[in-house]
Scaffold this motif. Sequence first.
Motif, mmCIF file in Angstrom:
data_model
loop_
_atom_site.group_PDB
_atom_site.id
_atom_site.type_symbol
_atom_site.label_atom_id
_atom_site.label_comp_id
_atom_site.label_asym_id
_atom_site.label_seq_id
_atom_site.Cartn_x
_atom_site.Cartn_y
_atom_site.Cartn_z
ATOM 1 N N LEU A 1 -0.172 4.242 4.820
ATOM 2 C CA LEU A 1 -0.324 2.998 5.410
ATOM 3 C C LEU A 1 -1.674 3.100 6.276
ATOM 4 C CD1 LEU A 1 3.081 1.433 6.417
ATOM 5 C CD2 LEU A 1 1.490 0.858 4.566
ATOM 6 N N GLN A 2 -1.655 4.237 7.106
ATOM 7 C CA GLN A 2 -2.947 4.382 8.147
ATOM 8 C C GLN A 2 -4.165 4.644 7.339
ATOM 9 O OE1 GLN A 2 -2.276 4.124 11.616
ATOM 10 N NE2 GLN A 2 -4.503 3.427 11.186
ATOM 11 N N ALA A 3 -3.855 5.460 6.201
ATOM 12 C CA ALA A 3 -5.262 5.641 5.361
ATOM 13 C C ALA A 3 -5.743 4.212 4.897
ATOM 14 C CB ALA A 3 -4.969 6.768 4.419
ATOM 15 N N GLU A 4 -4.923 3.541 4.400
ATOM 16 C CA GLU A 4 -5.396 2.230 4.129
ATOM 17 C C GLU A 4 -5.939 1.208 5.048
ATOM 18 O OE1 GLU A 4 -6.065 -0.815 0.723
ATOM 19 O OE2 GLU A 4 -6.083 1.382 1.205
ATOM 20 N N CYS A 5 -5.079 1.195 6.175
ATOM 21 C CA CYS A 5 -5.755 0.522 7.374
ATOM 22 C C CYS A 5 -7.154 1.109 7.541
ATOM 23 C CB CYS A 5 -4.756 0.898 8.528
ATOM 24 S SG CYS A 5 -5.241 -0.012 10.190
ATOM 25 N N ALA B 1 0.815 -1.219 0.060
ATOM 26 C CA ALA B 1 -0.107 0.071 0.052
ATOM 27 C C ALA B 1 0.715 1.097 0.140
ATOM 28 C CB ALA B 1 -0.875 -0.058 1.289
ATOM 29 N N ALA B 2 2.162 1.030 0.264
ATOM 30 C CA ALA B 2 3.032 2.275 0.140
ATOM 31 C C ALA B 2 4.185 2.050 -0.163
ATOM 32 C CB ALA B 2 3.267 2.819 1.759
ATOM 33 N N GLU C 1 5.402 10.044 5.176
ATOM 34 C CA GLU C 1 4.685 9.846 4.191
ATOM 35 C C GLU C 1 4.075 8.472 4.150
ATOM 36 O OE1 GLU C 1 4.669 11.050 -0.667
ATOM 37 O OE2 GLU C 1 6.714 10.768 0.400
ATOM 38 N N ARG C 2 5.079 7.614 4.409
ATOM 39 C CA ARG C 2 4.694 6.094 4.182
ATOM 40 C C ARG C 2 3.732 5.711 5.162
ATOM 41 N NH1 ARG C 2 6.782 1.140 2.457
ATOM 42 N NH2 ARG C 2 6.289 -0.428 4.032
#
Length: 143
Positions: free
Chosen positions: A102-106, A89-90, A97-98
């Motif tokens: 990752l948190q947004a996809e989580c 995802a990153a 930024e990574r």
Amino acid sequence: MSSIKKFQVTFDCADPERVARFWCEVLGYVAPPPRGFADWDAYNGSRAPEQRGDWCAASDPTGEGPRLYFQRVPEGKVVKNRVHLDVRAATGLVGTERLTALQAECDRLVALGAACEQVLVADEENESTIVMRDVEGNEFCLD
């Protein structure tokens, strides 16, 4: 000697269609019904009651990624997976930024029924990763 270029990843699960729908949302895959059937309900309706919903398959519509096969098994998951998927995802991102990506996809996957197990923040050797579980508890990582 030739080498194998294509492979399938198989998931043992209690509810193959539910788990397949989850992974289709995660990866942008599709789960078309078997040939000759308009949808999965029609296919399952053609089978003996004990066979209904016992499998489902999903594939990458681009043909690039592996096929995912979901099969019903009688036992539940009791220990850690020996193999797991890393959802990229990153890729190429680092630092804050990574972790933000990752948190947004989580957050998106939690809304689909996944569970966030652990956020591993970057250290001197590794970039950030998030350990998660799918809708039936199978571990995977956001990488």
